[in-house]
Design a protein around this motif. Sequence first.
Motif, short mmCIF file in Angstrom:
data_model
loop_
_atom_site.label_atom_id
_atom_site.label_comp_id
_atom_site.label_asym_id
_atom_site.label_seq_id
_atom_site.Cartn_x
_atom_site.Cartn_y
_atom_site.Cartn_z
N VAL A 63 0.63 -1.36 -0.05
CA VAL A 63 0.05 -0.06 0.17
C VAL A 63 0.80 1.26 -0.02
O VAL A 63 0.69 2.33 -0.57
CB VAL A 63 -0.88 -0.07 1.35
N GLU B 144 -6.56 -5.42 3.32
CA GLU B 144 -5.92 -5.04 2.16
C GLU B 144 -5.84 -5.98 1.03
O GLU B 144 -6.23 -5.87 -0.01
CB GLU B 144 -4.79 -4.34 2.55
N ASN C 11 -1.94 -1.41 -6.29
CA ASN C 11 -1.48 -0.83 -4.81
C ASN C 11 -2.16 0.74 -4.58
O ASN C 11 -2.62 0.88 -3.41
CB ASN C 11 0.14 -0.54 -4.84
N VAL D 9 -6.20 -0.09 -3.68
CA VAL D 9 -6.15 -0.66 -2.29
C VAL D 9 -5.84 0.56 -1.51
O VAL D 9 -6.40 0.39 -0.38
CB VAL D 9 -5.23 -1.85 -1.97
N VAL E 50 -8.35 1.65 1.57
CA VAL E 50 -7.90 1.69 2.90
C VAL E 50 -8.32 3.05 3.61
O VAL E 50 -8.69 3.25 4.49
CB VAL E 50 -6.61 1.07 3.03
#
Length: 263
Positions: free
Chosen positions: A137, A180, A208, A211, A215
């Motif tokens: 991430v 994740e 990435n 995600v 998040v």
Amino acid sequence: MGAVASVVAVTALGLLLWQPAQAQSPTTTTAPSTTAPSTTAAPTGPDDLVAIGEQLFDTGCVSCHGQGGVGTADGPSLLGAGEAAADFMLRTGRMPLADPQGQSPSKPPAYSDQEIQALVAYVGSLGQGTPIPQIDVEAGDLVEGGEIFRANCAACHGAAGVGGALSYGNYAPSLHDVGEVQIAEAVRVGPGQMPVFDEDVFDEHQLNSLVAYVVYLQDPADPGGFSLGRVGPVAEGYLIWVVGISVVLVFVRWITRRRTSHD
């Protein structure tokens, strides 16, 4: 007395020599175990994981997915389903499913982490499929992730990721409690009505970024001061409009009544 003293001395010496021997000798009898034999003994390699996973599968999954994962009328074939799909369904609690009809809801996992690893390894051994994505991430771009989300995900999951209704009684679930890796797995395998976004659509960096943005939506900043439930800009704007108009109408009514009373 001399003979008695000799017997006592020999007996005492024998006891002293016997006790250490007992302490060092292996136990010849063992207490019966009260613990049931575990079907998920610690694996020592990938083959063990697959074997343990097969045992778990034959116990909890075979009635719907068939022997060897070939599928039945109550469950799809898992041949080539891949580890990512199995990991997503098991870790989000969507499998096992009590009722094979209808959409599978998210709930606490029914299996332990080790059991899930074994089941995932077994499903992965049934054919070439999508592997579990490796997520970083911190390497993602939040702005890029937001653009990808609004263009591809917000229509179903809502701009704030709170979920939304779909056709035929189905729904896009909230993303606020999804891990994740499970977010990335859903992107790659497309569970339910969700489309598949493979490497040809989103590369590793874009995944990435996406995600990272999801998040972020799970605990976003509130620069305006009030989150209003984070239900999305349309609903929040409507709420503000209704409240604002109501305040104006009450104020106008109050002024009108005061003027009428003075007249």
